[in-house]
Scaffold this active site. Structure first.
Site, short mmCIF file in Angstrom:
data_model
loop_
_atom_site.label_atom_id
_atom_site.label_comp_id
_atom_site.label_asym_id
_atom_site.label_seq_id
_atom_site.Cartn_x
_atom_site.Cartn_y
_atom_site.Cartn_z
N ARG A 225 23.60 33.92 28.35
CA ARG A 225 22.32 33.44 27.83
C ARG A 225 22.62 32.36 26.79
O ARG A 225 23.68 32.38 26.13
CB ARG A 225 21.52 34.57 27.18
CG ARG A 225 20.93 35.56 28.17
CD ARG A 225 19.79 34.93 28.98
NE ARG A 225 19.15 35.89 29.88
CZ ARG A 225 19.37 35.95 31.19
NH1 ARG A 225 20.21 35.12 31.77
NH2 ARG A 225 18.71 36.83 31.93
N HIS A 273 20.10 26.55 34.34
CA HIS A 273 20.00 27.99 34.60
C HIS A 273 19.93 28.22 36.12
O HIS A 273 19.01 28.86 36.64
CB HIS A 273 18.76 28.59 33.91
CG HIS A 273 18.86 30.08 33.70
ND1 HIS A 273 18.44 30.70 32.55
CD2 HIS A 273 19.32 31.06 34.51
CE1 HIS A 273 18.64 32.01 32.65
NE2 HIS A 273 19.17 32.25 33.85
P1 NDP Z 1 26.09 44.41 33.15
O1 NDP Z 1 25.10 45.14 32.32
O2 NDP Z 1 26.45 44.96 34.48
O3 NDP Z 1 27.46 44.23 32.32
C1 NDP Z 1 27.48 43.82 31.00
C2 NDP Z 1 28.92 43.81 30.53
O4 NDP Z 1 28.94 43.32 29.17
C3 NDP Z 1 29.55 45.21 30.49
O5 NDP Z 1 30.90 45.15 30.87
C4 NDP Z 1 29.42 45.59 29.02
O6 NDP Z 1 30.40 46.51 28.57
C5 NDP Z 1 29.66 44.25 28.37
N1 NDP Z 1 29.13 44.24 26.99
C6 NDP Z 1 27.87 44.42 26.57
N2 NDP Z 1 27.81 44.40 25.22
C7 NDP Z 1 29.07 44.19 24.79
C8 NDP Z 1 29.67 44.08 23.52
N3 NDP Z 1 28.94 44.18 22.40
N4 NDP Z 1 31.00 43.88 23.46
C9 NDP Z 1 31.75 43.80 24.57
N5 NDP Z 1 31.24 43.89 25.82
C10 NDP Z 1 29.92 44.09 25.93
O7 NDP Z 1 25.53 42.92 33.27
P2 NDP Z 1 25.70 41.91 34.51
O8 NDP Z 1 27.14 41.72 34.77
O9 NDP Z 1 24.83 42.34 35.63
O10 NDP Z 1 25.04 40.58 33.90
C11 NDP Z 1 25.52 39.99 32.72
C12 NDP Z 1 24.57 38.91 32.22
O11 NDP Z 1 24.65 37.75 33.03
C13 NDP Z 1 23.09 39.26 32.27
O12 NDP Z 1 22.72 40.11 31.21
C14 NDP Z 1 22.45 37.88 32.15
O13 NDP Z 1 22.28 37.56 30.79
C15 NDP Z 1 23.48 36.95 32.77
N6 NDP Z 1 23.02 36.37 34.03
C16 NDP Z 1 22.90 35.01 34.12
C17 NDP Z 1 22.48 34.41 35.28
C18 NDP Z 1 22.43 32.93 35.40
O14 NDP Z 1 21.91 32.42 36.39
N7 NDP Z 1 22.95 32.19 34.45
C19 NDP Z 1 22.13 35.20 36.47
C20 NDP Z 1 22.29 36.64 36.28
C21 NDP Z 1 22.72 37.17 35.11
P3 NDP Z 1 30.46 48.01 29.15
O15 NDP Z 1 30.95 47.85 30.57
O16 NDP Z 1 31.43 48.71 28.30
O17 NDP Z 1 29.07 48.56 29.09
C1 OXD Z 2 19.16 36.85 35.60
C2 OXD Z 2 19.06 35.38 35.55
O1 OXD Z 2 19.35 37.48 34.56
O2 OXD Z 2 18.74 34.77 36.59
O3 OXD Z 2 19.08 37.40 36.71
O4 OXD Z 2 19.30 34.80 34.50
#
Ligand code: NDP
Ligand code: OXD
Length: 310
Positions: A225, A273
């Site tokens: 983000r 995005h």
């Molecule tokens: P998940 O919820 O599956 O995974 C999040 C990961 O981040 C986990 O490994 C989690 O750790 C880790 N995490 C969260 N907080 C912390 C922290 N404080 N310190 C260290 N690690 C942390 O999310 P997704 O993989 O599905 O998606 C990630 C992000 O990608 C979404 O939230 C969104 O913002 C972004 N996104 C962007 C898109 C785009 O088009 N640009 C499209 C889709 C998503 P743990 O495994 O230990 O819980």
């Molecule tokens: C999502 C995105 O979070 O598209 O799926 O950013």
């Protein structure tokens, strides 16, 4: 029972409404906010960046479905009703995201920008090549998206590290966890990818201190983000040569204003995005599944943890 598609960016659900209706199996009416004939009939909301306070206005709401992976746009509503929130996990989106990260990494490592520039000036000059195994790529976030990207980067020959909140184990990927693990991951990372959810802990994580721990000239890819990145810190780090360049799919203000300095920052690639997008078919499948779980009183898949923030 009725379903509402709601979002602050009205054109977003509107763009999806016909495809979702085409794929969804349910016979429940699907209304597009603000055209909701009966607030009390709404039991499920498909919400993307809902207007704060809007979900609270559906008195019989039983669940919320986020049509994307990141739920920060929903959790940002301070007046959220206390109902389960599920998100959409789309295999197509996962692949798109991994491809985007591979593209950005490969383009940087293969110096695509310089070669395109050379071509424009009809200049033939081979640049030094690196062994991909010597290129360390660090991924912040080892969730659904981070794990897939890590595996594919590894398959492409890079040395891959990953960082998460809780410890992880992933074949061929050196994993780090927690605040103590971050400096260790950063040290020696030539490419840093941010695939974290936006939470109070991760806001501003791509900042001057983080950049200072990377080797000089490292490349930053932000697909999480916009608020993960302190944009002025990036501009300064690029000007100083600490960061070699960046690929930004997300920005603090979207759309990025036409006069934002980031547009013209050297070695910065900006995409709107557009790294990955959930398909309407995946949203419809998740919606049908959620409705069936409510009907049969069985656990809803892909629930997020509100306290954790993702
Ligand atoms: P998940 O919820 O599956 O995974 C999040 C990961 O981040 C986990 O490994 C989690 O750790 C880790 N995490 C969260 N907080 C912390 C922290 N404080 N310190 C260290 N690690 C942390 O999310 P997704 O993989 O599905 O998606 C990630 C992000 O990608 C979404 O939230 C969104 O913002 C972004 N996104 C962007 C898109 C785009 O088009 N640009 C499209 C889709 C998503 P743990 O495994 O230990 O819980
Ligand atoms: C999502 C995105 O979070 O598209 O799926 O950013």
């Amino acid at each position: 029972m009725a379903i509402v598609l709601t979002g602050a960016m009205m054109e977003f659900p509107a763009r999806w409404i016909d495809p979702i209706r085409a794929f969804v199996q349910t016979s429940e009416p699907i209304w597009v906010d603000p055209h909701v004939p009966d607030l009390g009939a709404v039991r499920v909301a498909v919400a993307w960046n809902p207007v704060p306070g809007r979900l609270r206005q559906f008195p019989n709401l039983e669940a919320v479905l986020c049509p994307g992976a990141g739920v920060d746009g929903i959790l940002g509503d301070r007046d959220l009703p206390d109902v389960p929130i599920a998100r959409t996990i789309d295999p197509g989106l996962i692949l798109q995201m991994s491809q985007y990260i591979l593209w950005a990494t490969l383009d940087w490592v293969r110096q695509g920008d310089i070669y395109r520039h050379q071509q424009r000036s009809h200049h033939w000059q081979m640049l030094p090549l690196v062994d991909p195994r010597a290129v360390v790529v660090g991924i912040l976030g080892l969730g659904v998206l981070g794990q897939d990207a890590a595996t594919r980067l590894r398959a492409a020959g890079f040395t891959v590290r990953g960082w998460s909140r809780t410890p992880k184990s992933l074949a061929g990927v050196k994993c780090f966890a927690g605040a103590d693990g971050l400096p260790e991951l950063l040290r020696g990372c030539q490419v840093l990818v941010c695939l974290l959810p936006l939470t109070p802990e991760t806001t501003g994580i791509l900042n001057a201190d983080t950049f200072a721990m990377l080797p000089q000239g490292a490349y930053v890819i932000n697909v999480g983000r916009g608020a993960h990145l302190v944009e002025v810190d990036l501009q300064r780090a690029i000007a100083q040569g600490q960061i070699g360049g960046a690929c930004l799919d997300v920005c603090a203000t979207e759309p990025l204003p036409p006069d934002a300095p980031l547009w013209d920052c050297p070695n910065v690639t900006i995409t709107p995005h557009a790294a990955a997008l959930t398909s309407p078919a995946a949203i419809a499948t998740h919606l049908d599944q959620l409705l069936s779980c409510l009907e049969t009183n069985t656990p809803i898949p892909h629930l997020i943890n509100r306290d954790r923030g993702y």
